[in-house]
Design a protein around this motif. Structure first.
Motif, PDB file in Angstrom:
ATOM      1  N   PRO A 168       0.830  -1.200   0.000  1.00 57.16           N
ATOM      2  CA  PRO A 168       0.000   0.000   0.000  1.00 57.16           C
ATOM      3  C   PRO A 168       0.869   1.257   0.000  1.00 57.16           C
ATOM      4  CG  PRO A 168      -0.032  -1.057   2.156  1.00 57.16           C
ATOM      5  CD  PRO A 168       0.687  -1.994   1.234  1.00 57.16           C
ATOM      6  N   ALA A 169       0.298   2.338  -0.493  1.00 54.22           N
ATOM      7  CA  ALA A 169       1.059   3.581  -0.605  1.00 54.22           C
ATOM      8  C   ALA A 169       1.610   4.037   0.740  1.00 54.22           C
ATOM      9  CB  ALA A 169       0.175   4.675  -1.216  1.00 54.22           C
ATOM     10  N   ALA A 170       0.841   3.861   1.798  1.00 51.59           N
ATOM     11  CA  ALA A 170       1.300   4.299   3.122  1.00 51.59           C
ATOM     12  C   ALA A 170       2.563   3.555   3.546  1.00 51.59           C
ATOM     13  CB  ALA A 170       0.194   4.091   4.157  1.00 51.59           C
ATOM     14  N   THR A 171       2.667   2.279   3.196  1.00 49.96           N
ATOM     15  CA  THR A 171       3.869   1.512   3.526  1.00 49.96           C
ATOM     16  C   THR A 171       5.069   2.018   2.736  1.00 49.96           C
ATOM     17  OG1 THR A 171       2.541  -0.448   4.035  1.00 49.96           O
ATOM     18  CG2 THR A 171       4.867  -0.808   3.550  1.00 49.96           C
ATOM     19  N   VAL A 172       4.857   2.344   1.464  1.00 52.64           N
ATOM     20  CA  VAL A 172       5.939   2.875   0.638  1.00 52.64           C
ATOM     21  C   VAL A 172       6.406   4.223   1.185  1.00 52.64           C
ATOM     22  CG1 VAL A 172       6.616   3.561  -1.693  1.00 52.64           C
ATOM     23  CG2 VAL A 172       5.025   1.662  -1.374  1.00 52.64           C
ATOM     24  N   VAL A 173       5.467   5.100   1.538  1.00 50.15           N
ATOM     25  CA  VAL A 173       5.807   6.407   2.108  1.00 50.15           C
ATOM     26  C   VAL A 173       6.647   6.239   3.370  1.00 50.15           C
ATOM     27  CG1 VAL A 173       4.843   8.419   3.297  1.00 50.15           C
ATOM     28  CG2 VAL A 173       3.868   7.671   1.119  1.00 50.15           C
ATOM     29  N   ALA A 174       6.231   5.324   4.245  1.00 43.21           N
ATOM     30  CA  ALA A 174       6.933   5.126   5.513  1.00 43.21           C
ATOM     31  C   ALA A 174       8.314   4.521   5.313  1.00 43.21           C
ATOM     32  CB  ALA A 174       6.097   4.235   6.434  1.00 43.21           C
ATOM     33  N   ALA A 175       8.484   3.721   4.262  1.00 44.28           N
ATOM     34  CA  ALA A 175       9.757   3.033   4.042  1.00 44.28           C
ATOM     35  C   ALA A 175      10.813   3.934   3.413  1.00 44.28           C
ATOM     36  CB  ALA A 175       9.537   1.809   3.155  1.00 44.28           C
ATOM     37  N   LEU A 176      10.403   4.892   2.593  1.00 45.06           N
ATOM     38  CA  LEU A 176      11.363   5.756   1.906  1.00 45.06           C
ATOM     39  C   LEU A 176      12.042   6.699   2.895  1.00 45.06           C
ATOM     40  CD1 LEU A 176       9.199   6.642  -1.205  1.00 45.06           C
ATOM     41  CD2 LEU A 176      11.332   5.334  -1.261  1.00 45.06           C
ATOM     42  N   PRO A 177      13.343   6.919   2.746  1.00 41.60           N
ATOM     43  CA  PRO A 177      14.030   7.871   3.630  1.00 41.60           C
ATOM     44  C   PRO A 177      13.574   9.295   3.361  1.00 41.60           C
ATOM     45  CG  PRO A 177      15.508   7.099   1.902  1.00 41.60           C
ATOM     46  CD  PRO A 177      14.259   6.278   1.787  1.00 41.60           C
ATOM     47  N   GLY A 178      13.424  10.082   4.417  1.00 43.46           N
ATOM     48  CA  GLY A 178      12.935  11.442   4.267  1.00 43.46           C
ATOM     49  C   GLY A 178      11.427  11.495   4.415  1.00 43.46           C
ATOM     50  N   THR A 179      10.859  12.621   3.996  1.00 46.01           N
ATOM     51  CA  THR A 179       9.417  12.834   4.118  1.00 46.01           C
ATOM     52  C   THR A 179       8.796  12.887   2.731  1.00 46.01           C
ATOM     53  OG1 THR A 179       9.815  14.136   6.117  1.00 46.01           O
ATOM     54  CG2 THR A 179       7.642  14.294   5.126  1.00 46.01           C
TER      55      THR A 179
END
Length: 213
Positions: free
Chosen positions: A182-193
């Protein structure tokens, strides 16, 4: 932060939902890899390569879903796309490469399977065999990354993407896909904001992710 857009492209009948079991194991592997709970090893790379090398010759007729709704919807509604090189990660047999080449001045099709890349002859003019955990690209060198049914390597993805670039995270079968995140997991995994815009289209789902400044 994730914003969800309403669906505009319906999901047709006959979705080729994979049987339970194996795909659930692959989804768990993809999730654990993205979140750092599982390492990417040489053995894993060899296993994935062998699997897709074996499937390459018949991929377009027996395994590909044949639907490009999530890709087209992401490009149409995922926000303005920066112009520059597009890195197509997990490009496979190049089914979606023509859609990308119609929009971006240069598309680099990259896959771990050499046999998949050979099958893409005629669809992609620039094909590179590489491991996405160690991309042979310089920092901030691509404007867009199109990852279609792909494992997520957060650090490398963030490294090669330009500061104002966009990551297109696409699953052809949505949550039923073997590598769905899910997109939320990808957002949380990427370094930074990061922030994401996501939606569903056809049988699949997509998210367009950008760094926040």
């Amino acid at each position: 932060m994730t914003a969800t857009l309403p669906r505009v492209l319906p999901s047709p009948d006959g979705k080729p939902v994979p049987p339970p079991g194996t795909d659930e194991a692959f989804r768990a592997f993809a999730r654990d890899l993205a979140t750092g709970r599982r390492p990417w090893t040489a053995e894993a790379a060899q296993f994935i390569t062998a699997q897709f090398d074996q499937l390459a010759a018949h991929w377009d007729t027996t395994r590909a879903t044949g639907r490009d709704d999530p890709v087209r919807d992401a490009l149409a509604r995922g926000g303005s796309m920066p112009q520059g090189p597009c890195l197509e990660l997990g490009s496979g047999t190049g089914l979606f490469t023509p859609i990308l080449t119609a929009l971006f001045p240069q598309v680099i099709s990259m896959d771990l399977s050499m046999r998949m890349l050979l099958q893409a002859n005629g669809r992609s003019s620039r094909r590179v065999r590489a491991d996405a955990s160690r991309l042979p690209l310089t920092d901030a060198s691509v404007a867009v990354i199109a990852a279609i049914d792909m494992l997520l390597f957060p650090a490398e993805t963030a490294r090669v993407l330009a500061p104002d670039g966009a990551l297109l995270w696409i699953n052809q079968l949505g949550c039923d896909g073997p590598l769905y995140l899910p997109a939320a997991t990808v957002v949380a995994a990427l370094p930074g904001t990061w922030q994401a815009t996501e939606s569903e289209a056809g049988w699949g789902s997509w998210a367009a992710l950008r760094r926040t400044h």
